[in-house]
Design a protein around this motif. Structure first.
Motif, PDB file in Angstrom:
ATOM      1  N   ARG A 120       3.224   4.129   0.385  1.00  7.96           N
ATOM      2  CA  ARG A 120       2.533   2.364  -0.080  1.00  7.96           C
ATOM      3  C   ARG A 120       2.257   3.022  -1.148  1.00  7.96           C
ATOM      4  N   LEU A 121       1.632   4.144  -2.224  1.00 11.98           N
ATOM      5  CA  LEU A 121       1.844   4.465  -3.252  1.00 11.98           C
ATOM      6  C   LEU A 121       3.093   5.076  -3.606  1.00 11.98           C
ATOM      7  N   VAL A 122       3.413   6.174  -2.811  1.00 12.24           N
ATOM      8  CA  VAL A 122       4.393   6.323  -3.251  1.00 12.24           C
ATOM      9  C   VAL A 122       5.291   5.664  -3.306  1.00 12.24           C
ATOM     10  N   PHE A 123       6.077   4.332  -2.872  1.00 10.47           N
ATOM     11  CA  PHE A 123       7.026   3.971  -3.263  1.00 10.47           C
ATOM     12  C   PHE A 123       6.198   2.671  -3.959  1.00 10.47           C
ATOM     13  N   SER A 124       5.349   2.717  -4.434  1.00 12.92           N
ATOM     14  CA  SER A 124       4.962   1.688  -5.329  1.00 12.92           C
ATOM     15  C   SER A 124       5.747   2.607  -7.201  1.00 12.92           C
ATOM     16  N   ARG A 125       5.293   3.486  -7.114  1.00 13.08           N
ATOM     17  CA  ARG A 125       5.657   5.267  -7.813  1.00 13.08           C
ATOM     18  C   ARG A 125       7.025   4.908  -8.593  1.00 13.08           C
ATOM     19  N   VAL A 126       7.567   5.462  -7.722  1.00 14.58           N
ATOM     20  CA  VAL A 126       9.019   6.087  -6.645  1.00 14.58           C
ATOM     21  C   VAL A 126      10.224   5.135  -7.020  1.00 14.58           C
ATOM     22  N   GLY A 127       9.661   4.022  -5.973  1.00 14.82           N
ATOM     23  CA  GLY A 127      11.128   3.027  -5.427  1.00 14.82           C
ATOM     24  C   GLY A 127      11.531   1.907  -6.387  1.00 14.82           C
ATOM     25  N   GLU A 128      12.649   1.950  -6.269  1.00 18.56           N
ATOM     26  CA  GLU A 128      13.834   1.475  -7.435  1.00 18.56           C
ATOM     27  C   GLU A 128      14.612   0.416  -6.401  1.00 18.56           C
ATOM     28  N   ALA A 282       9.855  -5.833  -0.809  1.00 19.00           N
ATOM     29  CA  ALA A 282       9.496  -4.416  -0.562  1.00 19.00           C
ATOM     30  C   ALA A 282      10.638  -3.831   0.442  1.00 19.00           C
ATOM     31  N   LEU A 283      11.927  -4.903   1.031  1.00 13.88           N
ATOM     32  CA  LEU A 283      12.831  -4.445   1.326  1.00 13.88           C
ATOM     33  C   LEU A 283      13.801  -3.484   0.610  1.00 13.88           C
ATOM     34  N   ALA A 284      13.593  -4.407  -0.405  1.00 11.86           N
ATOM     35  CA  ALA A 284      14.688  -3.939  -1.194  1.00 11.86           C
ATOM     36  C   ALA A 284      14.352  -2.657  -2.505  1.00 11.86           C
ATOM     37  N   SER A 285      13.125  -2.003  -2.358  1.00  9.91           N
ATOM     38  CA  SER A 285      12.493  -1.039  -3.079  1.00  9.91           C
ATOM     39  C   SER A 285      13.403   0.453  -2.194  1.00  9.91           C
ATOM     40  N   LEU A 286      13.589   1.264  -3.205  1.00  9.86           N
ATOM     41  CA  LEU A 286      14.207   2.544  -2.255  1.00  9.86           C
ATOM     42  C   LEU A 286      14.178   3.620  -3.303  1.00  9.86           C
ATOM     43  N   ILE A 287      13.747   4.784  -1.875  1.00 12.73           N
ATOM     44  CA  ILE A 287      13.785   6.612  -2.507  1.00 12.73           C
ATOM     45  C   ILE A 287      15.712   6.501  -1.787  1.00 12.73           C
ATOM     46  N   ILE A 292      10.518   1.700   2.587  1.00 10.11           N
ATOM     47  CA  ILE A 292       9.739   1.665   3.702  1.00 10.11           C
ATOM     48  C   ILE A 292       9.549   2.010   4.988  1.00 10.11           C
ATOM     49  N   ALA A 293      10.019   0.599   4.811  1.00  8.56           N
ATOM     50  CA  ALA A 293      10.573   0.595   6.940  1.00  8.56           C
ATOM     51  C   ALA A 293      11.074   1.252   6.921  1.00  8.56           C
ATOM     52  N   ASP A 294      12.104   1.524   6.464  1.00 10.07           N
ATOM     53  CA  ASP A 294      13.494   2.551   7.447  1.00 10.07           C
ATOM     54  C   ASP A 294      12.190   4.270   7.043  1.00 10.07           C
ATOM     55  N   TRP A 295      11.641   4.685   6.538  1.00  6.83           N
ATOM     56  CA  TRP A 295      11.003   5.712   6.810  1.00  6.83           C
ATOM     57  C   TRP A 295       9.871   5.922   7.547  1.00  6.83           C
ATOM     58  N   THR A 296       9.205   4.702   7.807  1.00  2.91           N
ATOM     59  CA  THR A 296       8.396   4.225   9.143  1.00  2.91           C
ATOM     60  C   THR A 296       8.769   4.375  10.633  1.00  2.91           C
ATOM     61  N   ALA A 297      10.126   3.608  10.390  1.00  6.57           N
ATOM     62  CA  ALA A 297      11.060   3.620  11.560  1.00  6.57           C
ATOM     63  C   ALA A 297      11.437   5.325  12.516  1.00  6.57           C
ATOM     64  N   ARG A 314       5.217  12.929 -10.277  1.00  5.10           N
ATOM     65  CA  ARG A 314       4.275  11.556 -10.038  1.00  5.10           C
ATOM     66  C   ARG A 314       3.577  11.507  -8.909  1.00  5.10           C
ATOM     67  N   VAL A 315       3.992  11.250  -7.756  1.00  2.39           N
ATOM     68  CA  VAL A 315       3.153  10.896  -6.626  1.00  2.39           C
ATOM     69  C   VAL A 315       3.003  12.498  -6.094  1.00  2.39           C
ATOM     70  N   ALA A 316       3.482  13.559  -6.418  1.00  2.72           N
ATOM     71  CA  ALA A 316       2.581  14.861  -5.210  1.00  2.72           C
ATOM     72  C   ALA A 316       1.518  14.805  -4.799  1.00  2.72           C
ATOM     73  N   PRO A 317       0.221  14.711  -5.022  1.00  5.58           N
ATOM     74  CA  PRO A 317      -0.961  14.368  -4.367  1.00  5.58           C
ATOM     75  C   PRO A 317      -0.507  13.499  -3.256  1.00  5.58           C
ATOM     76  N   ALA A 318      -0.411  12.891  -2.996  1.00  4.85           N
ATOM     77  CA  ALA A 318       0.258  11.786  -2.279  1.00  4.85           C
ATOM     78  C   ALA A 318       1.187  12.340  -1.182  1.00  4.85           C
ATOM     79  N   LEU A 319       2.768  13.139  -1.587  1.00  2.00           N
ATOM     80  CA  LEU A 319       3.211  13.963  -1.003  1.00  2.00           C
ATOM     81  C   LEU A 319       2.398  14.930  -0.513  1.00  2.00           C
ATOM     82  N   ALA A 320       1.828  15.629  -1.032  1.00  2.00           N
ATOM     83  CA  ALA A 320       1.245  16.952  -0.299  1.00  2.00           C
ATOM     84  C   ALA A 320       0.121  16.568   1.727  1.00  2.00           C
ATOM     85  N   GLU A 321      -0.140  14.987   1.182  1.00  2.33           N
ATOM     86  CA  GLU A 321      -1.153  14.879   1.746  1.00  2.33           C
ATOM     87  C   GLU A 321      -0.314  14.103   2.642  1.00  2.33           C
TER      88      GLU A 321
END
Length: 766
Positions: A120-128, A282-287, A292-297, A314-321
Motif C-alpha cells: 500500500r505504501l509503494v502504490f500510494s507513492r508510486v502508483g499513477e 484504488a484499482l485505477a492506480s497503476l504501476i 495493487i489488486a493485480d499484484w496481490t493476485a 522513493r520507496v526503496a526501503p519498503a520494496l526491500a522489505e
C-alpha cells in the motif's frame, strides 16, 4: 574455573524440567540443551506435546505475560500454569502451532504476513494516478474498500425462491428456515402483525403484501394482534435474514440452521469491483500497467520478480522489505500462493509456515522456538526446505524444540527425547534421551519405524473397474482426465500446492457424488462436545442409564438436567479477578465430575455416568458388552487409532488429525464396512507416528478387501508404498502443477522421475 552460568542447575546451557505431570506425563524430568535443535517424538498420544507445548512453552509464555502490568496482562491470552514441580532455564518463547487462521474473510496472506502495508505504501507513492495515502489502497478501510461489497469481494443475499413455499399460508409455515417455524418468536412477528391473512397461501398475496412480507423495514402495523409487542416494528423476512444472518452473522448456530443458511443464502462475486475488493480509485492506480489488486493476485514467485524489477528510490526501503518477506514465503515452499488468498482457507501446515516467516531474519537471539509437527501437510521434497529453516533459526543462537514424527526431521536433530511406550495412560514416560544415532540402537516403536525400510507393494489387487474425472479445472488443474480405480486403495500425492486436493476432494465428489469426503474440517461443539457425542453414542448411553434408574435420559447429560448446579456442567469454576488472570479451579461440589449427585448416584455395571466419560473406548466396550450397537461404534474409534482417548474428552482439546480420524470412525459407524463404500480421506496420517500409520493401513486393507474404494490424499510414503495405485500430481506447485505426472503401482513410481518417485526410491533403499 567453572562458568558461572553452569552453577546449580546449569541454566545457562539447559532448560530443566522436574517432575512434570501435565496431562498424561508421569512426573517426567528432563534436560533440554539450549542453542540446539531438539525433537520430541513418540507414538500418538505418548505425551510429547504435553511436555514440549503444554509444559515448556506454556510456562515460558505464562511467565513472560506475568512480567507485564496487570492492565496489559488482562488483554493477553491467558496461559494456565502447567502441572510441573520445577522448571528452570526458560527464555522468551514463541509457539508456532498448526492452528488455522480464524475464519475472517478480511484476513489474507498479504495481511497475515504484514506485506500488505508495504505494498500500500509503494502504490500510494508510486502508483499513477495516486488514490491517496496508504489506507486508500486497503479493502479493510472505508477510503479504499469497494462500497458495494464493503471490501469482501463477494455479495451475499437471500434466495427467496429457495426460502419460500408459496403454496403454504403463515399458519402452515411458508418460510423454509428454522427460525421462522410456526411458534417461534420471529414467526409471531409476522403472524401477529395484522398485516396479512394468516390462512391465505403466499401465492395469492398481492404485490404490495408480498413486498411487505419480504422487504418491509421498521414498519409500524396499523392494527396488530394484541399479542404483537406494543413498541415493536415489523421487518420483512428478507430484511430480518439480511440483518441477523448476513450483515451480523451469529457466532454460533445449530447444525440445522447452518445447513439451511447454506441453502437459502447465495454468495456471488461483487459485480462492481469484480471480486477485487477495492474501489475504482484504488484499482485505477497503476504501476507498469498493474494495480495493487493485480499484484496481490499473482503467485508469490511471480510477484517477487515484479517487485525485484521495480527501481524506485522513493520507496526503496519498503520494496526491500517486501522482497525479503516474499523471498521468505518462497523459502518455506509457499511460492505458489497468491497474497489475496483468504488466510482461513490455508491448511494447518500452510498456516504454520506463514507464521514462520515472521521470525526469519529476526534480530532477536536466544529465543526458544517451539514447533508442533511442522512437517504436516508437506511432501518429502518440501520437508527439506523446512529442515533448512529450522537450522537457520538454530544458527541464529536460538533454541528450537520440535514435536515431530517425520524421519528427516528426527534424524536432523542435535538431541532427541522419545516418549512412550504407548499412548494415554500407557505413555507419559521418557524412553530415550540423546542423539538420533543412539535412538536407532534402541528397541522402541520410534526406533523401529526409523530403521525399517518402506517397501512398495507388489501384490496389487485385481482390476474392478474405475470412474473417470474429466476435464478437471478447479484452481490450478489443467483440464486433466484421471481414472480412479474402484475397490482399491489409491494414494494421490504431489508437492504442497500441486492440485491433488483440488482434484480429489473437489472434482471427484463433484463429478461422482457417491464418494464421501472425510476431511479435516472443524468439528462443532467445543468443550461441551465429546468423542462420545460425535460418534452418536451419547444419547444411547444416556438411555441405558435411564433404563437402569427410571430417570429421563436428560439426567445423564452435563448440558441438561444432570449438570452440576454449581459449575453448570463444566467441571471447573472460573474466577474473574478483574485485571489479574482468571483462575480456573476444579468444582468443589462435583469434584470435576460435571454431574449433580442424583445423576452420579446411578450405576451401570458399577460405573457412574462420570466414570463412563473418563473411560477409554476399550474399557467402555467391556462395560457395555451387552449392547452390540455401542460396542461396534467404539470399536471403530479404536480401529482408527484413537483408543487412547477418553470418550468424554472435550472436543476442543483434540488435534486436527485426531478430529479427522474421529470423523472417519463416525462415518464407518454410520455405514459399516460393506461392499460399495467410496471414501475420500484428506491426509489421514496427520499427527500419526509410523507405528500408528501401520495400524491405520491395516484398517484400510480390511475395508478395501470387503469391497470398499478408498482414495487417500497423502504425503506419508508408508501410505504411498502400501497403495494399489498412485496418482502423482505436479510437477511443482501452483502454476507449475495441476498435471498428472504419474499413474500406476507404487513399485513403478519408485523408478519414475518425479519428486515423489525420488523420495520413495530413497526411502525404500534405507
Amino acid at each position: 574455573m567453572e562458568d558461572s552460568r553452569d552453577a546449580g542447575t546449569g541454566r545457562g546451557h539447559w532448560i530443566t524440567v522436574g517432575k512434570a505431570a501435565t496431562n498424561n506425563l508421569r512426573e517426567v524430568s528432563v534436560r533440554i540443551p539450549k542453542g540446539a535443535l531438539t525433537v520430541f517424538t513418540g507414538v500418538s498420544g505418548s505425551g510429547k506435546s504435553s511436555l514440549a507445548l503444554d509444559t515448556v512453552a506454556a510456562e515460558a509464555q505464562r511467565l513472560v505475560n506475568d512480567s507485564y502490568p496487570a492492565f496489559v496482562r488482562n488483554r493477553l491470552p491467558h496461559a494456565h500454569r502447567p502441572d510441573v514441580q520445577t522448571i528452570d532455564g526458560l527464555t522468551f518463547t514463541v509457539l508456532i502451532d498448526q492452528r488455522r487462521f480464524a475464519g475472517n474473510a478480511r484476513s489474507t496472506v498479504a495481511t497475515a504476513t504484514d506485506i500488505a502495508p508495504l505494498l500500500r505504501l509503494v502504490f500510494s507513492r508510486v502508483g499513477e494516478p495516486s488514490a491517496g495515502h496508504s489506507p486508500a489502497y486497503s479493502f479493510n478501510d472505508p477510503s479504499g474498500m469497494c462500497p458495494r461489497c464493503e471490501g469482501l469481494g463477494v455479495v451475499q443475499d437471500v434466495d427467496v425462491d429457495a426460502m419460500l413455499d408459496l403454496d403454504k399460508s403463515i399458519d402452515e409455515g411458508p418460510v423454509l428456515f428454522p427460525v421462522f417455524r410456526p411458534g417461534t418468536y420471529r414467526w409471531k412477528r409476522f403472524a401477529y402483525s395484522g398485516l396479512f391473512d394468516r390462512a391465505k397461501p403466499l401465492r395469492d398475496y398481492t404485490a404490495q403484501e408480498m413486498h411487505d412480507f419480504l422487504y418491509a423495514e421498521g414498519m409500524k402495523p396499523p392494527d396488530p394482534d394484541p399479542r404483537f409487542p406494543r413498541t415493536a416494528r415489523f421487518d420483512g423476512v428478507v430484511t430480518r435474514m439480511r440483518d441477523a444472518f448476513i450483515r451480523r452473522p451469529p457466532t454460533s448456530m445449530s447444525k440445522e440452521t447452518e445447513q439451511a443458511l447454506h441453502r437459502v443464502v447465495t454468495a456471488q462475486r461483487c459485480p462492481r469491483c469484480r471480486g477485487r475488493r477495492l474501489n475504482e480509485a484504488a484499482l485505477a492506480s497503476l504501476i507498469d500497467g498493474r494495480s495493487i489488486a493485480d499484484w496481490t493476485a499473482l503467485p508469490v514467485d511471480r510477484l517477487h520478480d515484479v517487485v525485484a524489477g521495480l527501481r524506485e528510490p522513493r520507496v526503496a526501503p519498503a520494496l526491500a522489505e517486501a522482497r525479503r518477506r516474499l523471498e521468505a514465503l518462497r523459502s518455506v515452499g509457499l511460492g505458489y500462493l497468491s497474497l489475496d488468498r483468504v488466510s482461513s482457507t490455508l491448511s494447518g501446515g500452510e498456516a504454520q509456515r506463514v507464521k514462520i516467516i515472521r521470525y526469519l531474519g529476526s534480530p532477536l537471539s536466544s529465543v526458544t522456538y517451539v514447533f508442533d509437527e511442522p512437517s504436516s501437510g508437506l511432501h518429502p521434497h518440501d520437508v527439506r526446505r523446512l529442515t533448512e529453516l529450522l537450522l537457520r533459526l538454530r544458527a541464529a543462537a536460538n533454541t528450537v524444540l520440535v514435536v515431530e514424527h517425520h524421519p528427516q526431521v528426527v534424524m536432523l536433530a542435535d538431541h532427541v527425547v522419545d516418549l512412550g511406550p504407548g499412548a494415554g495412560e500407557d505413555g507419559g514416560r521418557i524412553l530415550y534421551e540423546g542423539t538420533p544415532d543412539g535412538l536407532l540402537q534402541t528397541g522402541g516403536p520410534t526406533a523401529r519405524a526409523l530403521r525399517e525400510p518402506v517397501t512398495p507393494r507388489t501384490a496389487i489387487r485385481p482390476d474392478r473397474g474405475h470412474v473417470m474425472i474429466r476435464d478437471a479445472r478447479e484452481h490450478n488443474l489443467r483440464g486433466i482426465d484421471v481414472a480412479v480405480p474402484l475397490e482399491r486403495l489409491t494414494a494421490v500425492t504431489g508437492v504442497a500446492g500441486s492440485g491433488k486436493s483440488s482434484l480429489i476432494t473437489g472434482e471427484l465428489p463433484r463429478q461422482h457424488p457417491g464418494f464421501t469426503v472425510v476431511g479435516q474440517e472443524a468439528l462443532r461443539g467445543g468443550g461441551r462436545s465429546t468423542p462420545l457425542s460425535q460418534l452418536g453414542l451419547a444419547e444411547r448411553v444416556r438411555q441405558v442409564f435411564a433404563a437402569a434408574s427410571g430417570l429421563a435420559p436428560a439426567w445423564f447429560s452435563f448440558n441438561s438436567k444432570g449438570a452440576c448446579p454449581v459449575c453448570k456442567g463444566r467441571g471447573f469454576i472460573t474466577t474473574d479477578l478483574a485485571f489479574l488472570d482468571d483462575v480456573a479451579t476444579p468444582c468443589e461440589e462435583c469434584e470435576g465430575a460435571r454431574f449433580n449427585p442424583r445423576a452420579l448416584a446411578v450405576r451401570v455395571g458399577g460405573a457412574s455416568i462420570a466414570d463412563v466419560l473418563a473411560a477409554s473406548p476399550g474399557a467402555l466396550a467391556e462395560l457395555f458388552a451387552g449392547h452390540a450397537d455401542i460396542v461396534a461404534r467404539l470399536g471403530w474409534m479404536r480401529r482408527v487409532g484413537l483408543g487412547y482417548l477418553a470418550v468424554g474428552q472435550p472436543l476442543d482439546t483434540l488435534s486436527g488429525g485426531e478430529k479427522q480420524r474421529l470423523l472417519l470412525a463416525r462415518h464407518l459407524g454410520d455405514v459399516g464396512r460393506g461392499h460399495g463404500q467410496r471414501i475420500v480421506l484428506d491426509e489421514p496420517t496427520t499427527g500419526l507416528h509410523g507405528s500408528d500409520v501401520d495400524r491405520l493401513l491395516a484398517l484400510f486393507d480390511e475395508l478395501v478387501d470387503d469391497g470398499a474404494t478408498l482414495v487417500v490424499v497423502e504425503h506419508d510414503l508408508r501410505v504411498v508404498a502400501h497403495a494399489d495405485h498412485v496418482i502423482d500430481i505436479g510437477p511443482g506447485a501452483g502454476d507449475d502443477g495441476g498435471r498428472v505426472v504419474f499413474q500406476g503401482p507404487p513399485a513403478e513410481l519408485a523408478a519414475a522421475d518425479t519428486f515423489t518417485g525420488e523420495a520413495l526410491a530413497a526411502l525404500s533403499r534405507r
